[in-house]
Scaffold this motif. Sequence first.
Motif, short mmCIF file in Angstrom:
data_model
loop_
_atom_site.label_atom_id
_atom_site.label_comp_id
_atom_site.label_asym_id
_atom_site.label_seq_id
_atom_site.Cartn_x
_atom_site.Cartn_y
_atom_site.Cartn_z
N GLU A 251 0.88 -1.38 -0.05
CA GLU A 251 0.56 -0.29 0.23
C GLU A 251 0.71 1.26 0.14
O GLU A 251 0.40 2.43 -0.18
CB GLU A 251 -0.86 -0.26 1.13
N THR A 252 2.15 0.96 0.53
CA THR A 252 2.93 2.86 0.81
C THR A 252 4.19 2.71 -0.77
O THR A 252 4.89 3.80 -0.31
CB THR A 252 3.20 2.35 1.99
N GLU A 253 3.66 1.58 -1.73
CA GLU A 253 4.13 1.99 -2.66
C GLU A 253 5.91 1.77 -2.47
O GLU A 253 6.12 2.64 -2.76
CB GLU A 253 4.25 2.93 -3.31
N ASP A 254 6.18 1.50 -1.65
CA ASP A 254 7.60 0.67 -1.28
C ASP A 254 8.79 0.37 -2.07
O ASP A 254 7.82 -0.55 -2.68
CB ASP A 254 8.75 -0.10 -0.13
N VAL A 255 9.98 0.08 -2.45
CA VAL A 255 10.52 -0.66 -3.07
C VAL A 255 10.33 -2.07 -2.85
O VAL A 255 10.75 -2.24 -1.00
CB VAL A 255 11.91 -0.12 -3.50
N LEU A 256 10.13 -2.66 -3.58
CA LEU A 256 9.99 -4.25 -3.00
C LEU A 256 11.31 -5.00 -3.37
O LEU A 256 11.73 -6.07 -2.79
CB LEU A 256 8.69 -4.99 -3.07
N ARG A 257 12.16 -4.12 -3.82
CA ARG A 257 13.05 -5.76 -4.65
C ARG A 257 14.02 -4.61 -5.01
O ARG A 257 14.05 -4.05 -5.96
CB ARG A 257 12.70 -6.81 -5.20
N LYS A 258 15.37 -5.22 -4.56
CA LYS A 258 16.59 -4.82 -5.33
C LYS A 258 17.63 -5.17 -5.36
O LYS A 258 17.74 -6.44 -5.29
CB LYS A 258 17.22 -3.71 -4.64
N ASN A 259 18.58 -5.35 -6.73
CA ASN A 259 18.96 -6.70 -7.33
C ASN A 259 20.79 -5.86 -8.14
O ASN A 259 20.32 -4.83 -8.90
CB ASN A 259 18.71 -7.07 -8.35
N LEU A 260 21.47 -6.57 -7.52
CA LEU A 260 22.73 -5.83 -7.81
C LEU A 260 23.85 -7.56 -8.16
O LEU A 260 23.23 -7.74 -7.70
CB LEU A 260 23.98 -5.00 -6.88
N ALA A 261 24.84 -7.19 -9.74
CA ALA A 261 25.06 -7.98 -10.10
C ALA A 261 26.45 -7.79 -10.79
O ALA A 261 26.24 -6.54 -11.29
CB ALA A 261 24.16 -8.77 -11.35
N ALA A 262 27.52 -8.03 -10.64
CA ALA A 262 28.42 -7.97 -11.52
C ALA A 262 29.21 -9.29 -11.98
O ALA A 262 28.82 -9.98 -11.58
CB ALA A 262 29.69 -7.29 -10.66
N ALA A 263 29.21 -9.52 -13.19
CA ALA A 263 30.28 -10.34 -13.88
C ALA A 263 31.44 -10.72 -14.29
O ALA A 263 31.28 -8.88 -15.66
CB ALA A 263 28.68 -11.40 -15.13
N LEU A 264 32.38 -11.31 -14.95
CA LEU A 264 33.73 -11.21 -15.95
C LEU A 264 33.25 -12.70 -16.70
O LEU A 264 32.59 -13.79 -16.75
CB LEU A 264 34.37 -11.20 -14.93
N ARG A 265 33.33 -12.06 -18.23
CA ARG A 265 33.48 -13.42 -19.02
C ARG A 265 34.37 -13.20 -20.23
O ARG A 265 34.68 -12.06 -20.05
CB ARG A 265 32.39 -13.08 -20.25
N TYR A 266 35.08 -15.05 -19.97
CA TYR A 266 36.48 -15.08 -20.89
C TYR A 266 35.70 -16.14 -22.05
O TYR A 266 34.83 -17.28 -21.25
CB TYR A 266 37.33 -15.99 -20.53
N THR A 267 36.43 -15.74 -23.28
CA THR A 267 36.05 -16.28 -24.34
C THR A 267 37.42 -16.91 -24.72
O THR A 267 38.03 -16.01 -24.93
CB THR A 267 35.28 -15.04 -24.84
N PHE A 268 36.96 -18.03 -25.84
CA PHE A 268 37.90 -18.81 -25.80
C PHE A 268 37.45 -19.53 -27.70
O PHE A 268 36.52 -19.79 -27.49
CB PHE A 268 38.54 -19.77 -25.58
N ARG A 269 37.97 -18.92 -28.46
CA ARG A 269 37.66 -18.61 -30.00
C ARG A 269 38.40 -20.10 -30.52
O ARG A 269 39.51 -19.34 -31.47
CB ARG A 269 37.56 -17.88 -30.99
N ARG A 270 38.50 -21.44 -30.15
CA ARG A 270 39.40 -22.26 -31.45
C ARG A 270 39.28 -21.83 -32.64
O ARG A 270 40.29 -22.35 -33.07
CB ARG A 270 39.35 -23.15 -30.22
N THR A 271 38.52 -22.18 -33.61
CA THR A 271 38.48 -22.53 -34.59
C THR A 271 36.77 -21.19 -34.82
O THR A 271 36.70 -20.74 -34.26
CB THR A 271 38.14 -23.56 -35.12
N PHE A 272 36.61 -21.13 -35.82
CA PHE A 272 36.00 -20.10 -36.81
C PHE A 272 34.68 -20.13 -36.42
O PHE A 272 33.97 -19.17 -36.35
CB PHE A 272 35.78 -20.09 -38.21
N TYR A 273 34.32 -21.51 -35.56
CA TYR A 273 32.29 -21.56 -35.25
C TYR A 273 32.30 -22.04 -34.01
O TYR A 273 30.98 -21.99 -33.71
CB TYR A 273 32.00 -22.81 -37.34
N ASN A 274 33.50 -22.49 -33.62
CA ASN A 274 33.58 -23.11 -31.86
C ASN A 274 33.91 -21.67 -31.22
O ASN A 274 34.78 -21.00 -31.23
CB ASN A 274 33.82 -24.36 -32.32
N PHE A 275 32.81 -21.57 -30.29
CA PHE A 275 33.27 -20.79 -28.58
C PHE A 275 32.84 -21.96 -27.55
O PHE A 275 32.24 -22.30 -27.22
CB PHE A 275 32.27 -19.12 -28.71
#
Length: 404
Positions: free
Chosen positions: A210-234
């Motif tokens: 009823e008071t229109e409070d913030v019901l949910r907060k979310n913080l996310a951080a991510a790091l991605r490593y990619t290895f492309r061995r051939t033209f079509y495979n990751f």
Amino acid sequence: MGLIWVGFSQQVLGQDTSYAPMKLDTPDSIKVNNIFIIGNEKTQKDIILRELDFTTDFYYDWDTFLQIIQSDRQKIYNLRLFTTVEITPLLTGTDEVEVLIAVKERWYVVPSIIFALADRNFSEWWTNQQRDFSRVNYGARISHANVGGRNEKLKFAGQLGFTKALDVLYSKPYIDKKQKHGLAAQVTFFDQKTIPIRSANNRQVFYSNETEDVLRKNLAAALRYTFRRTFYNFHLVNVGFNKTWIDPDVLIENPDYFQHDNTELSYFWLTYSFRHDKRDNIAYATQGELLQISATKYGLFNLEDIDEIELNLTANKYFKLNEKFHIASGLTTNWFLSPRQPYTLVRGIGYSPNFIRDMSSMSLKDSSFMFIKTVFDGNFLILSLIYPKPSLWKNSVSFLFSFT
């Protein structure tokens, strides 16, 4: 030395173009002397050369060489850096060629306005939420698709309205000279005053106090490593951290929201993915295949609030019938190894990208699901087979037909 312009030009304008060399005497095999690139005002030459399956000072069978050029042209276009790509071999002798690659670059800096519905799709907003305009997100987004000319991506988004959010992403496909290893980083924050807290009758149930409070907060951080061995495979490895806060009222409405009685859920997660992508056009594929397999571990340490494993499989095949029609068929599966998860992890059919026409106002939530989707181009038929639970895969099948 004189040059003979061979009538072989591959051009991409969002779709495949004709492949029709002129009738003239050609050698049985050829050697590539030089490779010239024009039109790459910002994009560095190495990014284009990385996609080539031929090199200089090497002999190729002529017919095989033409097939290589056709595939390489499509790979360069799939970088999504150019609006057109042309590859033309120029005969300089009886068995030697110079290769000319001509590209036209896209506009890389794209600002845009965010104005989108907060619900899963339009039907959800129109039917189940009674066209409530307070459930609208608005803001601004800017993206740079080729920072530094090396296909780096930089994206920033700020959003207000139904969901307040901030999203920053930077990716660099190659960090080494051999162009096989890449990195990306992303930070995201959002809060919500109205959130889905459960599902009933295959529809989301939303809650706001009823008071229109913030019901949910979310913080996310991510790091991605990619290895492309051939033209079509990751190979991709993602590691990240996620922290979610909820208002105590949420636990009153759904005590199992987090599967514990705390108002916070925080954990590290790790994902390994393998992707084989040999589609002719990644934006609108008509030929080729896509296979993606991934495994995610939620909760890497014993003291964390969650200990869960998720497995995903996507397999799509594209068949070109003629110049106007093609068939695309795909299998998507998702498994959680435990029977119950926090509500923030629960997914199912009806959520992007697992969207099925004629189910746009429904959401089948389950810890595991599988569906098969076949599309016949020309907007004639969509056939989907849905398997909601592993225990029912042998006796629970639904057929959905949609004509547009």
